[in-house]
Design a protein around this motif. Structure first.
Motif, PDB file in Angstrom:
ATOM      1  N   VAL A  68       4.380   2.711  -8.367  1.00  0.00           N
ATOM      2  CA  VAL A  68       4.115   3.866  -9.235  1.00  0.00           C
ATOM      3  C   VAL A  68       4.040   5.338  -8.304  1.00  0.00           C
ATOM      4  O   VAL A  68       3.122   4.606  -6.857  1.00  0.00           O
ATOM      5  CB  VAL A  68       2.581   3.070  -9.985  1.00  0.00           C
ATOM      6  CG1 VAL A  68       1.900   5.054 -10.624  1.00  0.00           C
ATOM      7  CG2 VAL A  68       3.573   2.739 -11.241  1.00  0.00           C
ATOM      8  N   ASP A  69       4.510   6.483  -8.103  1.00  0.00           N
ATOM      9  CA  ASP A  69       4.046   7.725  -7.059  1.00  0.00           C
ATOM     10  C   ASP A  69       3.695   8.407  -7.532  1.00  0.00           C
ATOM     11  O   ASP A  69       4.484   8.952  -7.859  1.00  0.00           O
ATOM     12  CB  ASP A  69       4.956   7.532  -5.658  1.00  0.00           C
ATOM     13  CG  ASP A  69       4.854   7.993  -4.633  1.00  0.00           C
ATOM     14  OD1 ASP A  69       3.536   8.762  -4.773  1.00  0.00           O
ATOM     15  OD2 ASP A  69       6.029   8.838  -4.249  1.00  0.00           O
ATOM     16  N   GLU A  70       2.759   8.470  -8.084  1.00  0.00           N
ATOM     17  CA  GLU A  70       2.575   9.860  -8.978  1.00  0.00           C
ATOM     18  C   GLU A  70       1.172  10.185  -7.692  1.00  0.00           C
ATOM     19  O   GLU A  70       0.731   9.568  -6.994  1.00  0.00           O
ATOM     20  CB  GLU A  70       1.372   9.593 -10.045  1.00  0.00           C
ATOM     21  CG  GLU A  70       2.677   9.106 -11.028  1.00  0.00           C
ATOM     22  CD  GLU A  70       1.436   8.098 -11.567  1.00  0.00           C
ATOM     23  OE1 GLU A  70       2.422   7.724 -13.066  1.00  0.00           O
ATOM     24  OE2 GLU A  70       0.315   7.944 -11.655  1.00  0.00           O
ATOM     25  N   VAL A 123      -3.635   8.882  -3.826  1.00  0.00           N
ATOM     26  CA  VAL A 123      -3.307   9.808  -4.031  1.00  0.00           C
ATOM     27  C   VAL A 123      -1.255   9.249  -3.539  1.00  0.00           C
ATOM     28  O   VAL A 123      -1.389   8.210  -2.909  1.00  0.00           O
ATOM     29  CB  VAL A 123      -3.482  11.177  -3.114  1.00  0.00           C
ATOM     30  CG1 VAL A 123      -4.397  11.752  -3.211  1.00  0.00           C
ATOM     31  CG2 VAL A 123      -3.251  10.916  -1.450  1.00  0.00           C
ATOM     32  N   GLY A 124      -0.756  10.125  -4.559  1.00  0.00           N
ATOM     33  CA  GLY A 124       0.928   9.809  -4.325  1.00  0.00           C
ATOM     34  C   GLY A 124       1.844  10.140  -2.772  1.00  0.00           C
ATOM     35  O   GLY A 124       0.988  10.936  -1.991  1.00  0.00           O
ATOM     36  N   ARG A 125       3.053   9.768  -2.581  1.00  0.00           N
ATOM     37  CA  ARG A 125       3.253  10.238  -1.728  1.00  0.00           C
ATOM     38  C   ARG A 125       3.563  11.649  -1.144  1.00  0.00           C
ATOM     39  O   ARG A 125       2.889  12.654   0.049  1.00  0.00           O
ATOM     40  CB  ARG A 125       4.641   9.544  -1.354  1.00  0.00           C
ATOM     41  CG  ARG A 125       4.930   8.236  -1.198  1.00  0.00           C
ATOM     42  CD  ARG A 125       5.682   7.780  -1.586  1.00  0.00           C
ATOM     43  NE  ARG A 125       7.140   8.184  -0.547  1.00  0.00           N
ATOM     44  CZ  ARG A 125       8.066   8.826  -0.376  1.00  0.00           C
ATOM     45  NH1 ARG A 125       9.096   8.755  -1.956  1.00  0.00           N
ATOM     46  NH2 ARG A 125       9.085   9.241   0.074  1.00  0.00           N
ATOM     47  N   ALA A 149       1.627  13.823   1.890  1.00  0.00           N
ATOM     48  CA  ALA A 149       2.398  14.269   2.482  1.00  0.00           C
ATOM     49  C   ALA A 149       1.610  15.730   2.932  1.00  0.00           C
ATOM     50  O   ALA A 149       1.688  16.533   4.092  1.00  0.00           O
ATOM     51  CB  ALA A 149       3.314  15.054   2.322  1.00  0.00           C
ATOM     52  N   ALA A 150       2.144  16.375   1.513  1.00  0.00           N
ATOM     53  CA  ALA A 150       0.583  18.324   0.772  1.00  0.00           C
ATOM     54  C   ALA A 150      -0.421  18.013   2.487  1.00  0.00           C
ATOM     55  O   ALA A 150      -0.859  19.003   3.104  1.00  0.00           O
ATOM     56  CB  ALA A 150       0.940  18.326   0.114  1.00  0.00           C
ATOM     57  N   ARG A 151      -1.004  17.129   2.246  1.00  0.00           N
ATOM     58  CA  ARG A 151      -2.739  17.240   2.821  1.00  0.00           C
ATOM     59  C   ARG A 151      -2.587  17.401   4.285  1.00  0.00           C
ATOM     60  O   ARG A 151      -3.114  17.527   4.928  1.00  0.00           O
ATOM     61  CB  ARG A 151      -2.943  16.147   2.108  1.00  0.00           C
ATOM     62  CG  ARG A 151      -4.492  15.413   2.690  1.00  0.00           C
ATOM     63  CD  ARG A 151      -4.798  14.515   2.390  1.00  0.00           C
ATOM     64  NE  ARG A 151      -5.667  13.815   0.709  1.00  0.00           N
ATOM     65  CZ  ARG A 151      -6.091  13.086   0.772  1.00  0.00           C
ATOM     66  NH1 ARG A 151      -5.962  11.782   1.019  1.00  0.00           N
ATOM     67  NH2 ARG A 151      -6.323  13.237  -0.875  1.00  0.00           N
ATOM     68  N   GLN A 152      -0.920  16.350   4.787  1.00  0.00           N
ATOM     69  CA  GLN A 152      -1.112  16.184   6.557  1.00  0.00           C
ATOM     70  C   GLN A 152      -0.126  16.908   7.042  1.00  0.00           C
ATOM     71  O   GLN A 152       0.232  17.323   8.515  1.00  0.00           O
ATOM     72  CB  GLN A 152      -0.773  14.821   6.150  1.00  0.00           C
ATOM     73  CG  GLN A 152      -1.559  13.609   5.986  1.00  0.00           C
ATOM     74  CD  GLN A 152      -0.906  12.250   6.139  1.00  0.00           C
ATOM     75  OE1 GLN A 152       0.315  11.722   6.195  1.00  0.00           O
ATOM     76  NE2 GLN A 152      -1.629  11.723   6.263  1.00  0.00           N
ATOM     77  N   GLY A 153       0.701  18.420   5.917  1.00  0.00           N
ATOM     78  CA  GLY A 153       1.122  19.452   6.576  1.00  0.00           C
ATOM     79  C   GLY A 153       2.911  18.913   6.628  1.00  0.00           C
ATOM     80  O   GLY A 153       3.001  19.179   7.723  1.00  0.00           O
TER      81      GLY A 153
END
Length: 199
Positions: A185-187, A146-148, A152-156
């Motif tokens: 590539v960061d998608e 998964v992208g950055r 980040a959202a997954r890790q809060g």
């Protein structure tokens, strides 16, 4: 063993048994990332920080029976899970630190590294050690399924520009470590950086 090493081993050791079940849908993303390396039959490749070995069957398929696939990880429990999942047959597994790899200089055609960069205690030195093992012109793939922003959202947490994986930081880091950035590539569906070994 340093505190950094112990923290990495504790973190991944505690999660090894459930790692594959937690990320069971990542196979196609790994397969596509390996394909992007453009490996040929007979090539030699290292999966640095191979974990449970999810990339190893795809790497083996790419280099064929006459190629060489190495899987190195610091955490014994992750390597044990790779063997339990049958992925040890696709590679020679090594319990090793990416800061001091038991690989001859220039011996490899490529390095594949999934999720590794966030766990490097000394990124410049560690990427330089990966570069040491690769022939000039050989490739490095830094991958995450998964992208950055999605990670980040997954890790809060919030995504920031000082993230090591942000292109303005990663490009110069690679340049100072013996690599030349080829593509970035960061998608949401993947993070994939390809770099070539310089000199």
């Amino acid at each position: 063993m340093t505190d950094d090493h112990m923290q990495v081993q504790e973190f991944f050791g505690a999660r090894a048994a459930h790692w594959d079940a937690r990320f069971s849908g990542d196979g196609p993303a790994y397969e596509a990332a390996v394909a992007a390396l453009g490996l040929r039959h007979g090539d030699s490749v290292l999966d640095a920080g191979c974990g449970t070995g999810r990339a190893l069957p795809y790497l083996r398929e790419a280099v064929g029976a006459d190629g060489t696939v190495l899987g190195a990880d610091l955490t014994r429990q992750m390597l044990d899970e790779a063997v339990r999942a049958g992925r040890g047959r696709a590679a020679c597994l090594l319990q090793a630190d990416v800061a001091r790899l038991p690989v001859a200089s220039g011996a490899l055609d490529a390095v594949f590294a999934a999720g590794l960069i966030a766990h490097l205690p000394r990124p410049t030195e560690n990427l330089r050690e990966l570069a040491r093992t690769v022939r000039p012109g050989g490739l490095l793939a830094l991958f995450h399924p998964v992208g950055r922003a999605a990670l980040a959202a997954r890790q809060g947490r919030q995504i920031t520009d000082d993230d090591l994986r942000a292109e303005p930081r990663l490009g110069p880091l690679l340049e100072s470590s013996g690599w030349r950035l080829l593509s970035y590539v960061d998608e949401d569906s993947r993070f994939l950086v390809l770099a070539a070994r310089t000199g």
